[in-house]
Design a protein around this motif. Sequence first.
Motif: not given
Length: 277
Positions: A129-132, A137-139, A211-212, A218-219
């Motif tokens: 639930g973060g940003d780009r 980081n998750v990747r 979050q989005s 898209e990422l």
Amino acid sequence: MHVPAHGTRWKALHDGLSSSLIAVVSVVRGLVFYLSGRPGTPLRALCIAAFDTLQVIRNGNRLSKRELNMLAVLLDFAARANAAFDHKGVCRCGRRVTPQLLEEAEIGASVAEYLRRLGNLEGGRPQSGGDRSQFQNVRFYREAVVRLSLGMVATAASGNQCLDEAIEATFGDGDLNLLFRIAMQCQIIDDVLDYSHDRPAGLPSFLTACQSLPQALELTRCAARGYADDRHLARAADVFPLRVALFHVSLCTRLVVSLRRWRAGACLGRPPAKRDD
């Protein structure tokens, strides 16, 4: 000594066909093991087939039945370990893997080291639930877990390679990097299918990282495109089956992500997010 161009092309064609036949036999061997009850999923059976193929290409001999069973036990164990860290059920993890089975396969020490490193990765896993930047980081976290798992299986399959060397090979331009790319595409598909569970559980994944959801999709699409790009890797003809596998798995990933983007756009009443090509 000068080698005629047509001779080089013929050798490449011969190597490609030979490796394809080797891969077909390996797939059959892997599926036979799957039908016997272990490993727990067809995907793990194909992983066994991939390492059996590499064994023939590298050393000229196939993995023995005992070695195939060892890989099956190892893959089921790794799946159970990951499911336990995620607090998920183990219905898809295959038959129960006991310490006795691991000792009989003579991989107890490797498994202990794998669990230690996996515990460190899971203990420092990023939040969802973060940003780009959080997506990256998750990747990286997802990639680290896949590299560790591939390294463990590669170490067990080769018998003469340490875990760190195998993990390092996933960063290179050889066959283990191809397997890494295939595994990451499968991870993306798994994250898409598990989104409805991962989101409420707060588990970090490609789709829950942002979050989005449209932004995450898209990422994720861009990440999948990067894993599919093998242009900088060595073009050896003997890994032709792995390149074919990467191509088809990448197509499946692209389709799954596109369908999820369409569904997300439909639910929000607007078209999918514009691509940043």
